[in-house]
Design a protein around this motif. Sequence first.
Motif, PDB file in Angstrom:
ATOM      1  N   VAL A 185       2.903  12.067  56.795  1.00 11.93           N
ATOM      2  CA  VAL A 185       4.189  12.762  56.907  1.00 11.93           C
ATOM      3  C   VAL A 185       3.973  13.984  57.789  1.00 11.93           C
ATOM      4  O   VAL A 185       3.008  14.731  57.589  1.00 11.93           O
TER       5      VAL A 185
ATOM      6  N   LEU B 262       6.050   9.182  58.884  1.00  7.03           N
ATOM      7  CA  LEU B 262       7.381   9.775  58.712  1.00  7.03           C
ATOM      8  C   LEU B 262       7.404  11.102  59.462  1.00  7.03           C
ATOM      9  O   LEU B 262       6.552  11.967  59.236  1.00  7.03           O
TER      10      LEU B 262
ATOM     11  N   ARG C 148       9.243   6.166  60.653  1.00 10.44           N
ATOM     12  CA  ARG C 148      10.539   6.648  60.165  1.00 10.44           C
ATOM     13  C   ARG C 148      10.809   8.033  60.737  1.00 10.44           C
ATOM     14  O   ARG C 148       9.889   8.801  60.991  1.00 10.44           O
TER      15      ARG C 148
ATOM     16  N   PHE D  42       9.145   8.580  50.522  1.00  7.56           N
ATOM     17  CA  PHE D  42       8.357   7.893  51.544  1.00  7.56           C
ATOM     18  C   PHE D  42       7.008   7.419  51.008  1.00  7.56           C
ATOM     19  O   PHE D  42       6.638   6.262  51.191  1.00  7.56           O
TER      20      PHE D  42
END
Length: 278
Positions: free
Chosen positions: A160, A211, A246, A272
């Motif tokens: 992330v 992400l 994403r 996520f």
Amino acid sequence: MEFTSIPYTPSLVPDALREFDVYVPTPSPQGTLPPVLVFVHGGAWRSEDKADHSLLARKLSAATQFVVAVPNYRLTPAKLPSDVHFHHPGHAQDLLQFLVFLIAWNGPAGAGPLYDPNSLYLIGHSCSAHMITSIFLDSSLVSPSLTPPSTVFQAVKAVVMSEGIYDLSLLLSTFPAYREWFIAPTFGQHESYHQFSTTNFSLIDPHIRWLIIHSKGDTLVDLPQSEAMYKHLCNLYGDDAAARVRFNANQLDGEHNAIVRSDAYVAIVKDFVLGPEI
């Protein structure tokens, strides 16, 4: 349960900038060991401390039921000496050294293993997004010391990145004052910083999920940074991009650092990392 200021280097001299904190969910998971989620702080390569993010770490651990680890790394001094200073890729080398230690660590004395070392999730905020992409994309032609061992690379399930810095030249086109503030002290004086752009680096292996988060209210790092990395990852993954990459740029509206203190940020990360493996 929390364990703080654990050294990740073999030095006999204490170094607070090469230590980490660990947060274990309450109640402690029983049976199968949980994954470990690493939050790497930002601060323009020159500021912040792991302790600044203790509340976030507790929230992430409670929300995901993962063990959360928050490392420090050495920083470029705000006031530079005239002859030598700490610069790139040293910050990312510290992070990589920490990750190597983390997957081999057997836990604190008397506590035993706390997490599954083969199930590692990473969060990079601001400048640490550049550090993470310098390690887990192929930067070997520019920074060969950042090539991760296969044990670390294969342990990482997902990454992330929030309010990330990726393309330094693009950043300077919007924020020219950043050159003297933190880019030149960190990367040296260059006419162009194109070689350090992680949006130029190729894929090492396609198993990682990504992400990218960007807040609509961020005035310190602009949206084109995240858009450039999202486009780059989509190009790298090709037909698999929809499943592996994403982009969330509509849900948050806080300022650059304020978003990591929000419950909405924790919820986005939770959804996520707990999402289905592919």
